[in-house]
Structures are given as structure tokens and as C-alpha cells.
Design a protein around this motif. Structure first.
Motif, PDB file in Angstrom:
ATOM      1  N   ILE A 110       9.122 -12.094  27.564  1.00 31.11           N
ATOM      2  CA  ILE A 110       9.197 -11.089  26.496  1.00 31.11           C
ATOM      3  C   ILE A 110       9.880  -9.827  27.001  1.00 31.11           C
ATOM      4  CG2 ILE A 110       7.794  -9.564  25.051  1.00 31.11           C
ATOM      5  CD1 ILE A 110       5.792 -11.938  24.810  1.00 31.11           C
ATOM      6  N   THR A 111       9.531  -9.407  28.215  1.00 27.34           N
ATOM      7  CA  THR A 111      10.144  -8.210  28.790  1.00 27.34           C
ATOM      8  C   THR A 111      11.647  -8.384  28.967  1.00 27.34           C
ATOM      9  OG1 THR A 111       8.091  -7.688  29.950  1.00 27.34           O
ATOM     10  CG2 THR A 111      10.098  -6.639  30.767  1.00 27.34           C
TER      11      THR A 111
ATOM     12  N   THR B 105      14.341  -5.979  27.115  1.00 31.09           N
ATOM     13  CA  THR B 105      15.286  -5.150  27.880  1.00 31.09           C
ATOM     14  C   THR B 105      16.720  -5.571  27.614  1.00 31.09           C
ATOM     15  OG1 THR B 105      15.039  -6.549  29.841  1.00 31.09           O
ATOM     16  CG2 THR B 105      13.661  -4.579  29.722  1.00 31.09           C
TER      17      THR B 105
ATOM     18  N   SER C 138      -3.597 -20.102  34.209  1.00 39.00           N
ATOM     19  CA  SER C 138      -3.495 -19.003  33.256  1.00 39.00           C
ATOM     20  C   SER C 138      -2.802 -17.785  33.862  1.00 39.00           C
ATOM     21  CB  SER C 138      -4.879 -18.613  32.731  1.00 39.00           C
ATOM     22  OG  SER C 138      -5.685 -18.103  33.765  1.00 39.00           O
TER      23      SER C 138
ATOM     24  N   GLY D  88      15.273 -14.412  29.303  1.00 43.28           N
ATOM     25  CA  GLY D  88      13.986 -14.293  28.620  1.00 43.28           C
ATOM     26  C   GLY D  88      13.694 -15.482  27.720  1.00 43.28           C
TER      27      GLY D  88
ATOM     28  N   SER E 246       0.967 -18.671  33.889  1.00 44.09           N
ATOM     29  CA  SER E 246       1.461 -18.779  32.517  1.00 44.09           C
ATOM     30  C   SER E 246       1.537 -17.415  31.851  1.00 44.09           C
ATOM     31  CB  SER E 246       0.566 -19.707  31.703  1.00 44.09           C
ATOM     32  OG  SER E 246       0.569 -20.992  32.257  1.00 44.09           O
ATOM     33  N   GLY E 247       0.526 -16.575  32.086  1.00 41.38           N
ATOM     34  CA  GLY E 247       0.535 -15.234  31.506  1.00 41.38           C
ATOM     35  C   GLY E 247       1.682 -14.399  32.032  1.00 41.38           C
ATOM     36  N   VAL E 248       1.945 -14.502  33.337  1.00 40.14           N
ATOM     37  CA  VAL E 248       3.050 -13.756  33.944  1.00 40.14           C
ATOM     38  C   VAL E 248       4.381 -14.230  33.366  1.00 40.14           C
ATOM     39  CG1 VAL E 248       4.305 -13.405  36.104  1.00 40.14           C
ATOM     40  CG2 VAL E 248       1.824 -13.207  36.061  1.00 40.14           C
TER      41      VAL E 248
ATOM     42  N   LEU F   5      10.701 -18.284  28.055  1.00 38.99           N
ATOM     43  CA  LEU F   5       9.771 -18.568  26.961  1.00 38.99           C
ATOM     44  C   LEU F   5       9.828 -20.032  26.534  1.00 38.99           C
ATOM     45  CD1 LEU F   5      10.237 -15.318  24.866  1.00 38.99           C
ATOM     46  CD2 LEU F   5       8.258 -15.950  26.257  1.00 38.99           C
TER      47      LEU F   5
ATOM     48  N   ILE G 223       5.021 -15.513  30.399  1.00 40.60           N
ATOM     49  CA  ILE G 223       5.185 -15.027  29.026  1.00 40.60           C
ATOM     50  C   ILE G 223       5.554 -13.546  29.033  1.00 40.60           C
ATOM     51  CG2 ILE G 223       3.944 -14.548  26.872  1.00 40.60           C
ATOM     52  CD1 ILE G 223       2.422 -17.217  27.406  1.00 40.60           C
ATOM     53  N   VAL G 224       4.849 -12.761  29.847  1.00 39.83           N
ATOM     54  CA  VAL G 224       5.146 -11.323  29.922  1.00 39.83           C
ATOM     55  C   VAL G 224       6.574 -11.089  30.412  1.00 39.83           C
ATOM     56  CG1 VAL G 224       4.560  -9.187  31.146  1.00 39.83           C
ATOM     57  CG2 VAL G 224       2.752 -10.598  30.177  1.00 39.83           C
ATOM     58  N   TYR G 225       7.002 -11.812  31.466  1.00 44.01           N
ATOM     59  CA  TYR G 225       8.371 -11.666  31.958  1.00 44.01           C
ATOM     60  C   TYR G 225       9.392 -12.101  30.914  1.00 44.01           C
ATOM     61  CZ  TYR G 225       7.174 -10.502  36.774  1.00 44.01           C
ATOM     62  OH  TYR G 225       6.723  -9.878  37.912  1.00 44.01           O
TER      63      TYR G 225
END
Length: 179
Positions: free
Chosen positions: A42-43, A47, A31, A80, A34-36, A84, A38-40
């Protein structure tokens, strides 16, 4: 020098949060990475879009736009979307960058050992020395065999978060009554 009294609240709070995050990494392996990812992802998309909008606005107002913003925006959106759609790509990248970060972070901590002994005491000093020497060794082992670090990344991250958390808690408690 600034006078302090009581706990080193920042270190104590950060330490507790790091220990909780380390335990969560053990309870829910995968987790954290995987969380990192998704955040990267989307970021990077956001950007990239911001860079392209900047290019368009500059072109409208000045008659020319900074081409580097357009190229950077397109590449960011592509990266990105790739993250994803194919999140394992970042896991492979992290497998290569995590050891470098481990080594750099531990060397930085080792260079501050004299200050840790003065401000937090001998227990924090010894704990920090041991944890950071082990971190440097672990970093070099991960560089030598990246496949092992990919398979054990959750365990490595969890253990390291807990150890850094304990180190921060000890430093925070070591400031009890410090002036």
C-alpha cells in the motif's frame, strides 16, 4: 550529563511491547510477514501516485517535470501492485535482507557494550553480549542457507523479538535509581 532517576521507561515499555509482539508472532505465524507485505504494498502504491502527481503538477506550473519522479512513481506503483497481488515476493526479498539486518543490528549493539555495562549493569551487559553474538552467528547461517531462513522466518523473528524485548526490559530495570 543529563540526570536520570527511576526506571528507563522508554526501554522498559519498548521491551514489553517487543516481547508481546514476539509472542504474537509465535501464536499467529505468518501474520507478521503478511502484515508487513500489505503495508509495504500500500505504501509503495501511495508513494508512486504521489510521485506521479508531483510530476504532473510540476509540468503544469513550470512547463517541464522531473522525469525521475514520473519513472519512480511508475516503478513504485508497479512494485506495490506486485506486492499486493504476489505477497510471496517480499518474503523472498526479506529472506535475503533479514540476515544482513540481523548482522548489522547485532554488530551495532556489540559496539555499545561498554555503555550498556556502565548504564545498565553486568547482567544486561552479559545478556546483550550473548544475544548479539548469537544474532551475528544466526545472520551468517541465514546467508549461507536462505531457504532455511525462509521456512523458519516466523520463528527467528519471534525469538529475536522476545530476546531484544528482554534485553530492553533489563536495560530499563537496570536504570532503576540511576543518576
Amino acid at each position: 550529563m543529563k540526570r536520570r532517576s527511576g526506571f528507563g521507561w522508554l526501554e522498559l515499555t519498548a521491551g514489553i511491547l517487543l516481547v508481546i509482539l514476539g509472542i504474537r508472532t509465535f501464536v499467529h505465524p505468518g501474520s507478521a510477514i503478511s502484515g508487513v507485505v500489505i503495508v509495504y504494498g500500500i505504501t509503495a502504491v501511495l508513494t508512486g501516485i504521489a510521485d506521479m502527481v508531483f510530476y504532473i503538477k510540476m509540468e503544469q506550473h513550470t512547463g517541464f517535470g522531473p522525469t525521475i519522479s514520473l519513472i519512480s512513481g511508475i516503478l513504485s506503483v508497479m512494485a506495490g501492485i506486485m506486492l499486493l497481488v504476489y505477497p510471496d515476493a517480499l518474503k523472498w526479498i526479506l529472506t535475503l535482507l533479514l540476515p544482513v539486518w540481523f548482522i548489522a543490528h547485532c554488530i551495532s549493539r556489540l559496539s555499545h557494550l561498554h555503555m550498556i555495562r556502565i548504564t545498565a549493569g553486568n547482567l544486561s551487559y552479559l545478556f546483550s553480549l550473548i544475544v548479539n553474538v548469537l544474532g551475528v552467528i544466526l545472520g551468517f547461517l541465514m546467508i549461507l542457507n536462505p531457504f532455511i531462513s525462509l521456512l523458519s522466518m516466523d520463528w527467528i523473528i519471534g525469538i529475536y523479538l522476545i530476546l531484544i524485548g528482554i534485553e530492553s526490559i533489563l536495560m530499563g530495570l537496570g536504570r532503576l535509581g540511576a543518576n
